[in-house]
Design a protein around this motif. Structure first.
Motif, PDB file in Angstrom:
ATOM      1  N   LEU A 178       0.817  -1.202   0.000  1.00  0.00           N
ATOM      2  CA  LEU A 178       0.000   0.000   0.000  1.00  0.00           C
ATOM      3  C   LEU A 178       0.856   1.260   0.000  1.00  0.00           C
ATOM      4  O   LEU A 178       1.845   1.344   0.733  1.00  0.00           O
ATOM      5  CB  LEU A 178      -0.901   0.026   1.244  1.00  0.00           C
ATOM      6  CG  LEU A 178      -1.922  -1.102   1.394  1.00  0.00           C
ATOM      7  CD1 LEU A 178      -2.639  -0.971   2.739  1.00  0.00           C
ATOM      8  CD2 LEU A 178      -2.926  -1.099   0.241  1.00  0.00           C
ATOM      9  N   THR A 179       0.442   2.224  -0.809  1.00  0.00           N
ATOM     10  CA  THR A 179       1.040   3.547  -0.718  1.00  0.00           C
ATOM     11  C   THR A 179       0.482   4.236   0.524  1.00  0.00           C
ATOM     12  O   THR A 179      -0.492   3.778   1.141  1.00  0.00           O
ATOM     13  CB  THR A 179       0.695   4.388  -1.947  1.00  0.00           C
ATOM     14  OG1 THR A 179      -0.730   4.636  -1.952  1.00  0.00           O
ATOM     15  CG2 THR A 179       1.097   3.679  -3.233  1.00  0.00           C
ATOM     16  N   ALA A 180       1.078   5.352   0.896  1.00  0.00           N
ATOM     17  CA  ALA A 180       0.586   6.103   2.054  1.00  0.00           C
ATOM     18  C   ALA A 180      -0.863   6.531   1.836  1.00  0.00           C
ATOM     19  O   ALA A 180      -1.684   6.482   2.763  1.00  0.00           O
ATOM     20  CB  ALA A 180       1.475   7.313   2.312  1.00  0.00           C
ATOM     21  N   GLY A 181      -1.181   6.931   0.610  1.00  0.00           N
ATOM     22  CA  GLY A 181      -2.546   7.349   0.309  1.00  0.00           C
ATOM     23  C   GLY A 181      -3.533   6.195   0.390  1.00  0.00           C
ATOM     24  O   GLY A 181      -4.640   6.346   0.918  1.00  0.00           O
ATOM     25  N   GLN A 182      -3.164   5.042  -0.115  1.00  0.00           N
ATOM     26  CA  GLN A 182      -4.042   3.878  -0.038  1.00  0.00           C
ATOM     27  C   GLN A 182      -4.262   3.448   1.403  1.00  0.00           C
ATOM     28  O   GLN A 182      -5.385   3.094   1.790  1.00  0.00           O
ATOM     29  CB  GLN A 182      -3.450   2.728  -0.853  1.00  0.00           C
ATOM     30  CG  GLN A 182      -3.523   2.922  -2.355  1.00  0.00           C
ATOM     31  CD  GLN A 182      -2.802   1.826  -3.099  1.00  0.00           C
ATOM     32  OE1 GLN A 182      -1.738   1.354  -2.684  1.00  0.00           O
ATOM     33  NE2 GLN A 182      -3.369   1.401  -4.215  1.00  0.00           N
ATOM     34  N   LEU A 183      -3.203   3.474   2.193  1.00  0.00           N
ATOM     35  CA  LEU A 183      -3.326   3.116   3.597  1.00  0.00           C
ATOM     36  C   LEU A 183      -4.297   4.053   4.308  1.00  0.00           C
ATOM     37  O   LEU A 183      -5.163   3.606   5.079  1.00  0.00           O
ATOM     38  CB  LEU A 183      -1.952   3.169   4.261  1.00  0.00           C
ATOM     39  CG  LEU A 183      -1.902   2.908   5.771  1.00  0.00           C
ATOM     40  CD1 LEU A 183      -2.433   1.529   6.109  1.00  0.00           C
ATOM     41  CD2 LEU A 183      -0.469   3.068   6.282  1.00  0.00           C
ATOM     42  N   HIS A 184      -4.175   5.328   4.046  1.00  0.00           N
ATOM     43  CA  HIS A 184      -5.075   6.313   4.656  1.00  0.00           C
ATOM     44  C   HIS A 184      -6.523   6.044   4.267  1.00  0.00           C
ATOM     45  O   HIS A 184      -7.426   6.075   5.127  1.00  0.00           O
ATOM     46  CB  HIS A 184      -4.668   7.726   4.228  1.00  0.00           C
ATOM     47  CG  HIS A 184      -5.654   8.781   4.634  1.00  0.00           C
ATOM     48  ND1 HIS A 184      -5.754   9.270   5.920  1.00  0.00           N
ATOM     49  CD2 HIS A 184      -6.611   9.435   3.900  1.00  0.00           C
ATOM     50  CE1 HIS A 184      -6.717  10.171   5.977  1.00  0.00           C
ATOM     51  NE2 HIS A 184      -7.250  10.289   4.774  1.00  0.00           N
ATOM     52  N   ARG A 185      -6.759   5.772   2.985  1.00  0.00           N
ATOM     53  CA  ARG A 185      -8.130   5.571   2.530  1.00  0.00           C
ATOM     54  C   ARG A 185      -8.716   4.268   3.070  1.00  0.00           C
ATOM     55  O   ARG A 185      -9.904   4.213   3.416  1.00  0.00           O
ATOM     56  CB  ARG A 185      -8.180   5.601   1.008  1.00  0.00           C
ATOM     57  CG  ARG A 185      -7.871   6.993   0.431  1.00  0.00           C
ATOM     58  CD  ARG A 185      -8.146   7.077  -1.044  1.00  0.00           C
ATOM     59  NE  ARG A 185      -7.241   6.264  -1.837  1.00  0.00           N
ATOM     60  CZ  ARG A 185      -6.052   6.669  -2.279  1.00  0.00           C
ATOM     61  NH1 ARG A 185      -5.603   7.880  -1.963  1.00  0.00           N
ATOM     62  NH2 ARG A 185      -5.294   5.880  -3.024  1.00  0.00           N
ATOM     63  N   LEU A 186      -7.925   3.214   3.138  1.00  0.00           N
ATOM     64  CA  LEU A 186      -8.422   1.946   3.682  1.00  0.00           C
ATOM     65  C   LEU A 186      -8.825   2.120   5.147  1.00  0.00           C
ATOM     66  O   LEU A 186      -9.886   1.632   5.576  1.00  0.00           O
ATOM     67  CB  LEU A 186      -7.350   0.865   3.547  1.00  0.00           C
ATOM     68  CG  LEU A 186      -7.699  -0.518   4.106  1.00  0.00           C
ATOM     69  CD1 LEU A 186      -8.990  -1.062   3.516  1.00  0.00           C
ATOM     70  CD2 LEU A 186      -6.545  -1.485   3.861  1.00  0.00           C
ATOM     71  N   ARG A 187      -8.001   2.815   5.901  1.00  0.00           N
ATOM     72  CA  ARG A 187      -8.338   3.073   7.301  1.00  0.00           C
ATOM     73  C   ARG A 187      -9.590   3.939   7.407  1.00  0.00           C
ATOM     74  O   ARG A 187     -10.466   3.684   8.243  1.00  0.00           O
ATOM     75  CB  ARG A 187      -7.168   3.748   8.009  1.00  0.00           C
ATOM     76  CG  ARG A 187      -5.944   2.886   8.158  1.00  0.00           C
ATOM     77  CD  ARG A 187      -4.823   3.592   8.887  1.00  0.00           C
ATOM     78  NE  ARG A 187      -5.209   3.956  10.238  1.00  0.00           N
ATOM     79  CZ  ARG A 187      -4.364   4.435  11.142  1.00  0.00           C
ATOM     80  NH1 ARG A 187      -3.099   4.630  10.843  1.00  0.00           N
ATOM     81  NH2 ARG A 187      -4.782   4.735  12.360  1.00  0.00           N
ATOM     82  N   HIS A 188      -9.662   4.959   6.567  1.00  0.00           N
ATOM     83  CA  HIS A 188     -10.794   5.888   6.618  1.00  0.00           C
ATOM     84  C   HIS A 188     -12.122   5.178   6.392  1.00  0.00           C
ATOM     85  O   HIS A 188     -13.070   5.353   7.181  1.00  0.00           O
ATOM     86  CB  HIS A 188     -10.607   6.985   5.568  1.00  0.00           C
ATOM     87  CG  HIS A 188     -11.829   7.815   5.324  1.00  0.00           C
ATOM     88  ND1 HIS A 188     -12.249   8.795   6.200  1.00  0.00           N
ATOM     89  CD2 HIS A 188     -12.741   7.797   4.301  1.00  0.00           C
ATOM     90  CE1 HIS A 188     -13.359   9.347   5.738  1.00  0.00           C
ATOM     91  NE2 HIS A 188     -13.682   8.764   4.599  1.00  0.00           N
ATOM     92  N   PHE A 189     -12.227   4.394   5.339  1.00  0.00           N
ATOM     93  CA  PHE A 189     -13.508   3.758   5.024  1.00  0.00           C
ATOM     94  C   PHE A 189     -13.819   2.611   5.984  1.00  0.00           C
ATOM     95  O   PHE A 189     -14.994   2.369   6.302  1.00  0.00           O
ATOM     96  CB  PHE A 189     -13.533   3.296   3.568  1.00  0.00           C
ATOM     97  CG  PHE A 189     -13.677   4.435   2.606  1.00  0.00           C
ATOM     98  CD1 PHE A 189     -14.880   5.098   2.468  1.00  0.00           C
ATOM     99  CD2 PHE A 189     -12.591   4.884   1.853  1.00  0.00           C
ATOM    100  CE1 PHE A 189     -15.027   6.178   1.600  1.00  0.00           C
ATOM    101  CE2 PHE A 189     -12.712   5.949   0.988  1.00  0.00           C
ATOM    102  CZ  PHE A 189     -13.938   6.603   0.852  1.00  0.00           C
TER     103      PHE A 189
END
Length: 258
Positions: free
Chosen positions: A223-234
């Motif tokens: 995961l990129t940093a952005g993908q990690l953030h979005r996975l956690r968010h949703f």
């Protein structure tokens, strides 16, 4: 390694498929597609056989003007998360839930609608926490341990690789916990997950320190940093929605998995 949307789908769909929990019976064929990186009409037909995931891909694609449900942007949105999800629109999501689940959910359907109105979007965590029957079993003393295990392993979770040995990696991740009232993410633990079989797998170049996504006992992707953030968010969004309605949940809501 740059992959297309169909190959990304394989990475996330294979773990439950190999367990016989989701999709067509030919998990060996799905693994072969992922291992070779070949995308052809046969793979597309396999993807359509995932009765849980495929309608969400169609929903995301159709509502956002993307012609192909296996477009990388669509697949990433469903499994990991992206701004596309909030562009789908409450009416489109509600209509999809109506078509797919009203006849089978009966008295439980209003709670599914409440989840949509509270901000639920077509992310895999929505299907796990809002549609699956397991949330309603957490208050059953005989079955809550099984329910919690399935909820935790079936959601797409994230972690950090801390060691690699052969075809497996040790990953530090936060499991789901149930305190008798609500679900929450517990303190980190170490778990072992596969990323290959006899050296053949989907994710190459894995290294200690990588952020990864997991589905059941497999590492699906780096995961990129952005993908990690979005996975956690949703994930956290849908956990919050699930917790507001957990006391209203009964037994099985839907039979579609994956």
């Amino acid at each position: 390694m740059v992959i297309d949307g169909a190959q990304l789908f394989v990475r996330y769909a294979y773990p439950p498929n190999a367990r016989g929990s989701c999709g067509p019976e030919d998990s060996d064929a799905l693994f072969q597609y992922g291992q070779t990186g070949v995308t052809d009409p046969g793979l597309r037909e396999l993807a359509k056989g995932f009765a849980g995931a495929w309608p969400y891909l169609e929903l995301i694609a159709g509502a956002t003007g993307i012609p192909d449900p296996l477009d990388y942007r669509v697949v990433e949105a469903y499994w990991v998360g992206s701004p596309l999800l909030d562009a789908v629109g409450t009416n489109n999501i509600g209509n999809s839930m109506e078509d797919r689940f009203r006849a089978r959910t009966g008295m439980q359907f209003p709670h599914l609608v409440e989840g949509v109105l509270a901000g639920g979007v077509p992310h895999h965590s929505f299907h796990v926490f809002e549609v699956y029957p397991w949330l309603g079993l957490l208050r059953d003393d005989r079955r809550f341990a099984t329910a919690l295990h399935v909820l935790d392993q079936c959601r797409i979770r994230w972690g950090e690789v801390v060691a690699i040995a052969g075809d497996e990696a040790v990953v530090r991740s936060r499991p789901l916990a149930w305190d008798g009232v609500a679900l929450h993410l517990a303190d980190p633990i170490l778990e072992t997950a596969k990323f290959a079989v006899a050296g053949a797998g989907f994710v190459s170049g894995l290294a200690v320190g990588d952020a990864v996504s997991l589905h059941w006992d497999w590492i699906c992707d780096k995961l990129t940093a952005g993908q990690l953030h979005r996975l956690r968010h949703f994930t956290e969004r849908h956990l919050k929605i699930a917790n507001t309605g957990v006391e209203h949940r009964g037994a099985a809501i839907a039979l579609e998995r994956g």
